[in-house]
Design an enzyme around this catalytic site. Sequence first.
Site, PDB file in Angstrom:
ATOM      1  N   HIS A 165       0.265  -1.005   0.156  1.00 52.90           N
ATOM      2  CA  HIS A 165      -0.144   0.216   0.169  1.00 52.90           C
ATOM      3  C   HIS A 165       1.053   1.463  -0.044  1.00 52.90           C
ATOM      4  CE1 HIS A 165      -3.214  -2.247   0.347  1.00 52.90           C
ATOM      5  NE2 HIS A 165      -3.117  -3.135   1.494  1.00 52.90           N
ATOM      6  N   ASP A 201      -2.415 -10.748  -2.812  1.00 56.04           N
ATOM      7  CA  ASP A 201      -3.124 -10.179  -1.188  1.00 56.04           C
ATOM      8  C   ASP A 201      -4.669  -9.922  -1.425  1.00 56.04           C
ATOM      9  OD1 ASP A 201      -1.896  -8.620   1.668  1.00 56.04           O
ATOM     10  OD2 ASP A 201      -3.931  -7.913   0.870  1.00 56.04           O
ATOM     11  N   HIS A 203      -6.091  -7.548  -0.509  1.00 60.48           N
ATOM     12  CA  HIS A 203      -6.417  -6.093  -0.678  1.00 60.48           C
ATOM     13  C   HIS A 203      -5.557  -5.439  -2.197  1.00 60.48           C
ATOM     14  CE1 HIS A 203      -6.774  -6.676   3.970  1.00 60.48           C
ATOM     15  NE2 HIS A 203      -7.611  -5.940   3.203  1.00 60.48           N
ATOM     16  N   ASP A 290      -4.407 -12.808   3.304  1.00 54.93           N
ATOM     17  CA  ASP A 290      -6.193 -12.752   3.297  1.00 54.93           C
ATOM     18  C   ASP A 290      -6.808 -12.850   3.119  1.00 54.93           C
ATOM     19  OD1 ASP A 290      -4.453 -10.656   1.905  1.00 54.93           O
ATOM     20  OD2 ASP A 290      -4.309  -8.896   3.232  1.00 54.93           O
ATOM     21  N   TYR A 329      -4.142 -12.419   8.188  1.00 54.97           N
ATOM     22  CA  TYR A 329      -4.596 -11.856  10.052  1.00 54.97           C
ATOM     23  C   TYR A 329      -5.300 -13.011  10.125  1.00 54.97           C
ATOM     24  CZ  TYR A 329      -3.349  -8.087   7.166  1.00 54.97           C
ATOM     25  OH  TYR A 329      -2.068  -6.744   6.460  1.00 54.97           O
TER      26      TYR A 329
HETATM   27  C1  OKP Z   1      -2.774  -4.669   4.550  1.00 50.90           C
HETATM   28  B1  OKP Z   1      -2.483  -5.727   3.292  1.00 50.90           B
HETATM   29  C2  OKP Z   1      -9.550   0.291   8.664  1.00 50.90           C
HETATM   30  C3  OKP Z   1      -9.840  -0.448   8.195  1.00 50.90           C
HETATM   31  C4  OKP Z   1      -8.388  -0.415   7.328  1.00 50.90           C
HETATM   32  C5  OKP Z   1      -6.397  -1.893   7.063  1.00 50.90           C
HETATM   33  C6  OKP Z   1      -6.181  -3.376   5.773  1.00 50.90           C
HETATM   34  C7  OKP Z   1      -5.367  -2.598   5.370  1.00 50.90           C
HETATM   35  C8  OKP Z   1      -4.548  -4.336   4.652  1.00 50.90           C
HETATM   36  N1  OKP Z   1     -10.815   0.355   9.449  1.00 50.90           N
HETATM   37  N2  OKP Z   1      -8.357  -1.531   6.570  1.00 50.90           N
HETATM   38  O1  OKP Z   1      -3.247  -5.434   2.636  1.00 50.90           O
HETATM   39  O2  OKP Z   1      -2.935  -7.057   4.063  1.00 50.90           O
HETATM   40 ZN    ZN Z   2      -3.872  -7.315   2.604  1.00 49.40          ZN
END
Ligand code: OKP
Ligand code: ZN
Length: 358
Positions: A165, A201, A203, A290, A329
């Site tokens: 990110h 991933d 995300h 994840d 996670y």
């Molecule tokens: C990181 B990776 C808070 C939500 C935040 C953040 C996710 C970060 C993921 N309300 N979420 O890509 O696994």
């Molecule tokens: Zn992620």
Amino acid sequence: MRVVHSPRHRSHDPKHELADGEAIDAYEVPERAESIRRSLAADGAFTFEEPTEHGAEPITLVHDPAMLAFLETAWHDWVSSGETADEIFPDTFVLPALREGMGPVRAPGTVRGAVGMWCFDTATPMVEGTYAAARAAVDVALTAMDLALGGEPSTYGLCRPPGHHAARAMFGGYCFFNNAAIVAEQLTRQTGEPVAILDVDYHHGNGTQQIFYGRADVLYVSLHGDPDRAYPYFAGFADETGADAGAGANLNLPLPLGCSNEEYLAHLDRGLEAIAGFGGSTLVVSLGIDTYGRDPICDLALTTEVYHEVGRRVAALGRTTVVLQEGGYFVPHLGENVRTWLRGLDGRGLDLSALPDV
Ligand code: OKP
Ligand code: ZN
């Protein structure tokens, strides 16, 4: 398979993230990396080594030197200005509209203000040891790359904190430096060839996409929860295919809610086909687990077996592969899921015997 790991990750030990206006327990915690380390160590076919220091230059070839400078001194500046909180969160965010029509942004004189120039969310606190851990994660990634360039067909960097990110001039999403992008940049320089990145991933890796969006020599392929419903919301759409010289070198494959193993593998094959049609002999994998059905913050339905098949299909590309850890996670199964993926990559059999019954 050779694994690069640094105990330094433990110094990034955030306690909280913000969700719906409340502080909740952090998801991106040291125990994640420990779970992976334990599973790989128990397997016996993985050998561990610590990273070598690679210095700041590979970082500033990808990130704004001013962001590196901010991260380097933020904790010291925070404490010496009299702040007492043990986690640094942004107070405001400098969205472009804040100063629209009013001239350029001036860097605030305090960390509390300045962090809003660099951090894009409320899930990524800096703590005392964050910078040291984030630098070690970059060294882990680059050392895994060195081993691959030295002739290993595939290597694994147990990076923590993750990286995908983090954009050229922005951090967030549990990420500080973009480990995978830093490696991809070095690979283009050291091999003189184009480089492909496969990001699995859950995300979308908005940072990696942003860093290479205008570049023809780095292909970014990502499978992820559709940004219409999933973090980071503002990138990861299928019609984002690259800009300028990079047109055609970005492939987003958004996934539906509840995506099954079969649907997932069909999307994966589209990504692998794009990589197979792209030049170069090296591949960087951003490995997030994840996508797992039991992940507490995601919404796909993958099971452990599929990670073995994903690893197998990536191996079939026949490229020198540097696998770098991103998210994941559900800690009780994280290590075994990573082990399963890497065994698939390594041409070894599926072994579910150590998956804890929790
Ligand atoms: C990181 B990776 C808070 C939500 C935040 C953040 C996710 C970060 C993921 N309300 N979420 O890509 O696994
Ligand atoms: Zn992620």
